[in-house]
Design an enzyme around this catalytic site. Structure first.
Site, PDB file in Angstrom:
ATOM      1  N   ASP A  63      72.472 -19.801  -2.421  1.00  0.00           N
ATOM      2  CA  ASP A  63      71.758 -18.526  -2.298  1.00  0.00           C
ATOM      3  C   ASP A  63      72.820 -17.455  -2.097  1.00  0.00           C
ATOM      4  O   ASP A  63      73.542 -17.478  -1.084  1.00  0.00           O
ATOM      5  CB  ASP A  63      70.813 -18.602  -1.096  1.00  0.00           C
ATOM      6  CG  ASP A  63      69.986 -17.328  -0.913  1.00  0.00           C
ATOM      7  OD1 ASP A  63      70.366 -16.268  -1.459  1.00  0.00           O
ATOM      8  OD2 ASP A  63      68.966 -17.403  -0.211  1.00  0.00           O
ATOM      9  N   ASN A  90      75.339 -12.846 -11.712  1.00  0.00           N
ATOM     10  CA  ASN A  90      74.102 -12.651 -12.496  1.00  0.00           C
ATOM     11  C   ASN A  90      72.848 -12.735 -11.640  1.00  0.00           C
ATOM     12  O   ASN A  90      71.833 -12.129 -11.998  1.00  0.00           O
ATOM     13  CB  ASN A  90      74.055 -13.705 -13.605  1.00  0.00           C
ATOM     14  CG  ASN A  90      72.680 -13.816 -14.215  1.00  0.00           C
ATOM     15  OD1 ASN A  90      72.298 -13.019 -15.072  1.00  0.00           O
ATOM     16  ND2 ASN A  90      71.897 -14.799 -13.762  1.00  0.00           N
ATOM     17  N   TYR A 155      65.419  -1.581  -6.584  1.00  0.00           N
ATOM     18  CA  TYR A 155      66.161  -2.292  -7.649  1.00  0.00           C
ATOM     19  C   TYR A 155      67.176  -1.355  -8.288  1.00  0.00           C
ATOM     20  O   TYR A 155      68.334  -1.714  -8.494  1.00  0.00           O
ATOM     21  CB  TYR A 155      65.152  -2.808  -8.677  1.00  0.00           C
ATOM     22  CG  TYR A 155      65.739  -3.633  -9.795  1.00  0.00           C
ATOM     23  CD1 TYR A 155      66.229  -4.915  -9.558  1.00  0.00           C
ATOM     24  CD2 TYR A 155      65.780  -3.154 -11.098  1.00  0.00           C
ATOM     25  CE1 TYR A 155      66.752  -5.683 -10.589  1.00  0.00           C
ATOM     26  CE2 TYR A 155      66.297  -3.909 -12.139  1.00  0.00           C
ATOM     27  CZ  TYR A 155      66.782  -5.179 -11.880  1.00  0.00           C
ATOM     28  OH  TYR A 155      67.291  -5.933 -12.899  1.00  0.00           O
ATOM     29  N   LYS A 159      71.210  -1.799  -8.322  1.00  0.00           N
ATOM     30  CA  LYS A 159      71.974  -1.954  -9.572  1.00  0.00           C
ATOM     31  C   LYS A 159      72.973  -0.811  -9.764  1.00  0.00           C
ATOM     32  O   LYS A 159      74.064  -1.032 -10.292  1.00  0.00           O
ATOM     33  CB  LYS A 159      71.019  -2.070 -10.754  1.00  0.00           C
ATOM     34  CG  LYS A 159      70.188  -3.367 -10.754  1.00  0.00           C
ATOM     35  CD  LYS A 159      71.060  -4.616 -10.746  1.00  0.00           C
ATOM     36  CE  LYS A 159      70.271  -5.876 -11.112  1.00  0.00           C
ATOM     37  NZ  LYS A 159      71.105  -7.092 -11.096  1.00  0.00           N
TER      38      LYS A 159
END
Ligand SMILES: NC(=O)c1ccc[n+]([C@@H]2O[C@H](COP(=O)([O-])OP(=O)(O)OC[C@H]3O[C@@H](n4cnc5c(N)ncnc54)[C@H](O)[C@@H]3O)[C@@H](O)[C@H]2O)c1
Length: 252
Positions: A63, A90, A155, A159
């Site tokens: 994890d 990834n 998110y 990113k």
């Protein structure tokens, strides 16, 4: 063609979707691969596919939010293959929720998997890549880090953070012969994308992800090809950058 003969690569979230395609593509280019994945049951298929190509692979349940597991992942690479040349961050996750409805847990999981996990993996792997004489790190960001879409704040922030981390780390490790780049995928046909787009479809928002000039979703292999390029000497003068592979969904 990208040549990764005898290189050792770690790919996180390699049990399905884009990560699986990346792990297989790097093996096609000649690398042996550490298939790192949160869910144990997803590991075997990727490992088998790599072994069928005549390359070596080990599966590691890890994890990326857990630093001890990340350190164990890098140690497993060194114990089994002797070194680390390539790290592909990834592993990622995305929850579509308006900011006012976003819980602390939903914020944290998106920042922790996408951004903190990238930090943990880079911190553990960089010293090993230095020992190997240099190499490449490829971080999977997202077009979401550039654009606005409702329900995407955590998110997008994570990113965009990955892109900023990529630039700063490239500056730190360039002298040690390590290049660090990111890829900002547009909509890529994977289990994650299918659930995210199903969630978006329930809303009144415009279908921003179908607006690119190449009027289809991307394939995981189209991201994997770019990772192979960025991991190889073919991209020897590219570092600190984020390459869009989005079918034109996002244009600089
Ligand atoms: N599919 C898209 O349209 C798209 C677009 C832009 C960016 N991305 C990014 O590409 C990457 C891969 O996405 P995907 O679409 O293949 O997703 P996916 O959900 O299909 O696959 C992700 C894999 O990562 C694993 N994973 C999740 N959390 C993890 C953790 N904490 N530690 C280790 N492994 C973990 C999952 O178990 C899964 O096997 C992600 O970083 C995602 O944000 C995807």
């Amino acid at each position: 063609m990208a040549d990764l003969t005898s290189k050792i690569a770690i790919v996180t979230g390699a049990g399905q979707g884009i990560g699986k395609a990346i792990a297989i593509r790097l093996a096609q280019a000649g690398a042996d691969v550490v298939v790192a994945e949160l869910l144990e049951e997803r590991i075997a298929e990727t490992v088998d596919a790599i072994e069928k190509l005549g390359r070596k692979a080990i599966g590691v349940q890890a994890d990326v939010r857990d630093n001890a597991q990340v350190v164990a992942m890098v140690n497993a690479a060194v114990e089994n293959f002797g070194r680390v040349d390539i790290l592909v961050n990834n592993a990622g996750t995305d929850i579509v929720r308006d900011l006012v409805d976003l819980s602390d847990e939903e914020w944290d999981i998106q920042i922790d998997v996408n951004l903190k996990g990238t930090f943990y993996c880079c911190r553990a792997a960089v010293p090993e890549i230095v020992k190997a004489g240099g190499g490449a790190i490829v971080n999977i960001a997202s077009a979401a880090g550039y654009i606005s879409y409702p329900g995407g704040t955590a998110y997008a922030a994570a990113k965009a953070g990955v892109m900023a981390l990529t630039r700063s780390l490239a500056g730190e490790v360039g002298k040690q012969n390590i290049r660090v780049n990111a890829i900002a995928p547009g909509p890529i046909d994977t289990p994650l994308a299918r659930s995210v787009f199903a969630e978006m479809a329930k809303r009144d928002d415009p279908a921003i992800f179908s607006s690119g000039p190449i009027r289809r979703m991307g394939r995981p292999e189209e991201i994997a090809n770019t990772v192979a390029f960025l991991a190889s000497e073919e991209s020897s003068y590219i570092t600190g950058d984020t390459i869009s592979v989005s079918g034109g969904t996002y244009m600089h």
